[in-house]
Design an enzyme around this catalytic site. Structure first.
Site, short mmCIF file in Angstrom:
data_model
loop_
_atom_site.label_atom_id
_atom_site.label_comp_id
_atom_site.label_asym_id
_atom_site.label_seq_id
_atom_site.Cartn_x
_atom_site.Cartn_y
_atom_site.Cartn_z
CB THR A 115 -12.16 -3.24 8.11
OG1 THR A 115 -11.63 -3.33 6.78
CG2 THR A 115 -11.20 -3.88 9.08
CE LYS A 151 -13.21 0.82 6.61
NZ LYS A 151 -12.40 0.44 5.44
CE LYS A 172 -12.48 -9.84 -0.12
NZ LYS A 172 -12.48 -9.38 1.28
CG HIS A 227 -3.77 -9.11 7.98
ND1 HIS A 227 -4.57 -8.15 8.54
CD2 HIS A 227 -2.50 -8.78 8.34
CE1 HIS A 227 -3.84 -7.27 9.19
NE2 HIS A 227 -2.57 -7.63 9.09
CE LYS A 239 -17.61 -7.27 1.08
NZ LYS A 239 -17.11 -7.37 2.43
NE ARG A 240 -8.70 -6.57 -5.04
CZ ARG A 240 -7.42 -6.48 -5.33
NH1 ARG A 240 -6.67 -5.51 -4.83
NH2 ARG A 240 -6.85 -7.33 -6.15
C1 475 Z 1 -8.60 -9.84 5.19
N1 475 Z 1 -4.03 -8.98 1.61
C2 475 Z 1 -9.75 -9.12 5.84
C3 475 Z 1 -8.10 -7.39 6.59
O1 475 Z 1 -7.08 -7.48 8.74
C4 475 Z 1 -9.23 -8.30 7.02
C5 475 Z 1 -2.46 -10.71 0.91
C6 475 Z 1 -1.38 -11.04 0.12
C7 475 Z 1 -0.80 -10.08 -0.64
C8 475 Z 1 -1.31 -8.82 -0.63
N2 475 Z 1 -2.38 -8.51 0.12
C9 475 Z 1 -2.94 -9.42 0.88
C10 475 Z 1 -4.69 -9.64 2.56
O2 475 Z 1 -4.43 -10.74 2.92
C11 475 Z 1 -5.80 -8.90 3.17
O3 475 Z 1 -6.10 -7.77 2.79
N3 475 Z 1 -6.44 -9.49 4.17
C12 475 Z 1 -7.54 -8.82 4.82
O4 475 Z 1 -7.08 -8.15 5.97
C13 475 Z 1 -7.48 -6.62 7.74
O5 475 Z 1 -10.26 -7.51 7.55
O6 475 Z 1 -10.69 -10.05 6.30
O7 475 Z 1 -9.06 -10.50 4.02
#
Ligand code: 475
Length: 811
Positions: free
Chosen positions: A659, A663, A557, A360, A551-552
């Site tokens: 995502t 939305k 971002k 991700h 968003k975060r």
């Molecule tokens: C991306 N979270 C989005 C979304 O695929 C993408 C990492 C380490 C520890 C805890 N949480 C994380 C992420 O890496 C994360 O939320 N990634 C997101 O995944 C779904 O749409 O671009 O930043």
């Protein structure tokens, strides 16, 4: 004169459903109607509904069992599910009926929906994706289980104190959780530490030094039209010995409870870091705890149903949601070898066929790796198995043509640069038959960057599955006005297949439809304005352009780009008040990781700018800035239907997919965005004329970083940008602490890793193009309608269909 006597209107007859809710209230909550408070009605409603769901739930389980079906297991350390009542009611088609039943009892359904706690067992995109996927798997009638942790405290609650983020514990379980079932019978032993007895050749036995018991809590996941009900199984932890009586009796009242406290600490809090690896021992313990319990449960179920562990890959597909559950690869190997006596090679083949891994993020700070001594101390047997796996992989790599020593070192599960570390992404990659990215660009970049060498060794393994969102929660439930309008126009088929939204396209040319469409948007904006007015005391004009970035908060971002542009706009409006400015409301919301200094400072800056701008009569109704506290799923459901403009402005190459972008488009907002993540695919679907794209491409960003990018020259070359940056740096927005933002702004001058300066002029120009489009309301509404019509492809039903066919082999 006496008043004529009026007989009271006959009370509407109570439906059997109303009777059942009251019965539940009395017998399971222990309150009568007069004593019941809102939370009691909420619990009674949920329990009544849950009773009905159980029948479908059991039918789903029986059906999968009878068919000998292959099951999908989605392992995720995060499930950002939000509130469940409205979603369940609407998926069961029971909204009106339950609303009516409660109304007869004098209870407002909307009111009790509003007090349901928002289950925030996740940070952001990754966790919310897991929740959308769970709903889509049930909708597509796939037998699937989600596995995760039942955190006692989920994502922290954010308060804004004098503009600063303050983190408070979230207590979503304070009133109990009527959705869940505690499964006392599903409990597993999870060990830590200790030693391994025997050697790799002979029979090996791991003797952990400590152990906890994993205890299952199940929540039903209802698919669209209640077709299927799947299970979200979350693990809690308890000590085998809840109290050591010997110690207690000897007077050590605290020490006697230490085991229980230690166990509970495992499931106490969600790590609040998004897109960065947490790195502490407790995190590795959490990862192993939930991985071990889940894999044991999967293996137990398989053996119970099918007898032979060797058929596991035919009957189980396990998807790893990022690397957080990657230790599952070693755990399955351990169970197959140490408990089921399979030879290593056979165990390895079974393991690889069973697992899939989704990546991700490419951010280097998010790539998990563990100091080898820590890993070995906590999981000595797994460490041995990882060495054995690594030996195999490295032999293959060395045999393969043209692999340099450097490439072999990059493939290794052990990072030998400096302090030795276990690389979880490499473990997940080699332990899976499929490795996927979450948008086309992200997948291409995975092949070129972090996984370049692994990709050369296993060229068929990486594949793309562009993310999606569930249209139930993110259109039908959160935007009933738009849903009704679309249904009137094109019929209800889109409710079962969002591709059918296409037929809405031609309505973009229909002036009367455009008017109704903008009427729905306006009423959503009135709703949001009232909410902001009541909760923050800020008055907004619902006819202004609502420009939203939620968003975060993370530097990549680029909330900072948006804020600096806001400051520049503020300057412009003040210098040229005579011009025909588009009235705008800039809306921000988002949490920052508690340890992320710059992200927290960016939140403070947004609030400082809001304070100044909102109290400046010279910009009057032309510009307002609102930072909404405590962003969560419920707040997103409120804001997104009211947005005109969706800010998706990450530095190209850094947002894996996004995502939220999907939305907003589905709810008729236009996107202003970079060519990053799924924005690129959204652009392809909605067409170039219906989206506003600006800025550097991922290749250009990479080239600038590699070359001689000089942000100072860029800033000094742009009057608007230098004015805005200097105003912020010199304390115009922070008179109480003029140097507050000096360092933050110096970062832009010195390196500007996120290309804020490089993209600023293009962004400003894009915003002025947005203003021009807004002036043509017919054109704007037409483009917004085309967004709704053309983004049906981004349904998580489509995404899950692809996973099911191409990775899991279940459709
Ligand atoms: C991306 N979270 C989005 C979304 O695929 C993408 C990492 C380490 C520890 C805890 N949480 C994380 C992420 O890496 C994360 O939320 N990634 C997101 O995944 C779904 O749409 O671009 O930043």
């Amino acid at each position: 004169m006496t008043e004529p006597e009026i007989a009271p209107a006959p009370a509407p007859a109570r439906s059997p459903l109303a009777d059942r809710i009251v019965d539940t209230l009395i017998h399971r909550i222990g309150k009568d109607e007069r004593a019941a408070r809102k939370h009691d009605w909420l619990a009674a409603t949920i329990l009544t509904l849950r009773d009905e769901i159980i029948d479908k739930w059991m039918a789903s389980t029986r059906q999968a069992h009878a068919a000998g079906a292959k099951r999908v297991y989605y392992l995720s350390l995060e499930f950002l599910i939000g509130r469940l009542l409205r979603d369940a009611l609407s998926n069961l088609g029971r909204n009106a009926e339950v609303g009516d039943a409660l109304a007869v009892l004098g209870v407002d359904l909307a009111e009790i929906e509003e007090i349901e706690p928002d289950a925030a067992l996740g940070n952001g995109g990754l966790g919310r994706l897991a929740a959308c996927f769970m709903e889509s798997m049930a909708t597509l009638d796939l037998p699937a289980y989600g596995y995760g942790i039942r955190y006692v405290n989920g994502m922290f609650r954010q308060r804004i104190d004098d503009g600063w983020q303050v983190e408070l514990p979230e207590t979503w379980l304070a009133h109990g959780n009527p959705w869940e079932f505690e499964r006392r019978e599903s409990a597993y032993f999870v060990g830590f530490g200790g030693e391994v007895i025997g050697n790799e050749v002979g029979h090996v036995h791991w003797k952990p030094a400590e152990a906890v018991e994993a205890l299952a809590y199940d929540t039903p996941v209802v698919g669209w039209r209640g077709k299927r009900v799947n299970t979200l199984r979350l693990w809690s932890a308890r000590a085998f010995d809840p109290i050591r009586l010997d110690a207690f009796n000897a007077g050590d009242h605290i020490g006697a409870l230490a085991g229980q406290v230690r166990a509970e600490s495992l499931v106490r809090v969600l790590y609040p870091s998004d897109s960065s690896a947490a790195g502490q021992e407790l995190r590795l313990r959490q990862e192993y705890f939930f991985s071990s319990a889940s894999i044991q449960d999967i293996v137990r179920r398989h053996v119970q149903y099918f007898g032979d562990i060797r058929t596991l890959p035919d009957k189980a597909a396990i998807q790893l949601n990022d690397t957080h559950p990657a230790v599952s690869v070693a755990e399955l190997m351990r169970l197959l070898i140490d408990h089921h006596d399979l030879p290593f090679d056979e165990a390895w083949e079974i393991t690889r066929k069973t697992f899939g891994y989704t990546n991700h993020t490419l951010l280097p700070e998010a790539l998990e790796s563990w100091p080898l001594p820590l890993f070995e101390r906590l999981l000595p047997r797994h460490m041995q198995l990882i060495y054995a796996i690594n030996g195999r992989v490295l032999r293959e790599a060395r045999k393969s043509d043209g692999m340099s020593d450097q490439a072999v070192a990059a493939i290794s599960l052990i990072d030998e640069n400096g302090e030795r570390r276990v690389r979880m992404a490499n473990l997940a990659f080699v332990g899976s038959h499929s490795v996927n990215g979450v948008a086309a660009l992200h997948t291409a970049l995975m092949k070129q960057t972090v996984f370049a060498d692994l990709h050369r060794l296993y060229p068929a393994r990486i594949n793309n599955k562009t993310n999606g969102i569930t249209p139930r929660r993110w259109l039908m439930d959160c935007n009933p006005g738009l849903t009704a309008l679309v249904r009137d126009a094109i019929g209800a088929e889109f409710c079962d297949d969002t591709a059918k939204l296409q037929s809405l396209d031609s309505f973009s040319n229909d002036p009367s439809f455009r008017e109704r469409f903008s009427g729905v948007k306006r009423s959503n904006k009135v709703g949001l304005s009232n909410f902001i007015g009541e909760s923050m005391g800020l008055r907004l004009d619902p006819d202004a352009l609502f420009d939203v970035q939620i968003k975060r908060v993370h530097e990549y971002k680029r909330q900072l780009l948006n804020i600096i542009e806001t400051v520049a706009l503020y300057d412009q409006i003040r210098s040229h008040p005579e011009e025909d400015w588009t009235p705008r409301v800039k809306i921000f919301a988002g949490k920052a990781a508690s340890s992320y200094h710059n992200a927290k400072l960016i939140i403070k800056l947004a609030n400082d700018v809001a304070k100044r701008v909102n109290s400046d009569p010279s910009v009057g109704g032309l510009l307002k800035v609102a930072f909404l506290p405590n962003y969560n799923v419920s707040l997103a459901e409120r804001i997104i239907p009211a947005a005109d403009l969706s800010e998706q402005i990450s530095t190209a190459g850094m947002e894996a997919s996004g995502t939220g972008n999907m939305k907003f488009a589905l709810n008729g907002a236009l996107t202003i965005g970079t060519l990053d993540g799924a924005n690129i695919e959204i652009k392809e679907h909605v067409g170039d004329d219906n989206i506003v794209i600006f800025g550097l491409t991922a290749d250009e960003v990479a080239a600038k970083r590699a070359g001689s990018y000089r942000p100072r020259e860029v800033i000094e070359g742009s009057r608007e940008l230098s004015q805005a940056v200097n105003a912020i740096a010199s304390g115009v927005f922070s008179p109480d602490d003029p140097s507050r933002y000096r360092e933050l702004m110096n970062g832009l001058y010195d390196h500007d890793w996120f290309m804020v300066a490089a993209d600023f002029d293009a962004y400003t120009a894009a915003q002025r193009a947005v203003d021009a489009r807004w002036a043509d309301q017919a054109g704007w509404q037409a483009a917004a309608i085309r967004n709704v019509a053309r983004v049906g492809w981004f349904s998580s039903d489509r995404t899950i269909g692809e996973y099911a066919r191409e990775i899991w082999g279940v459709m």
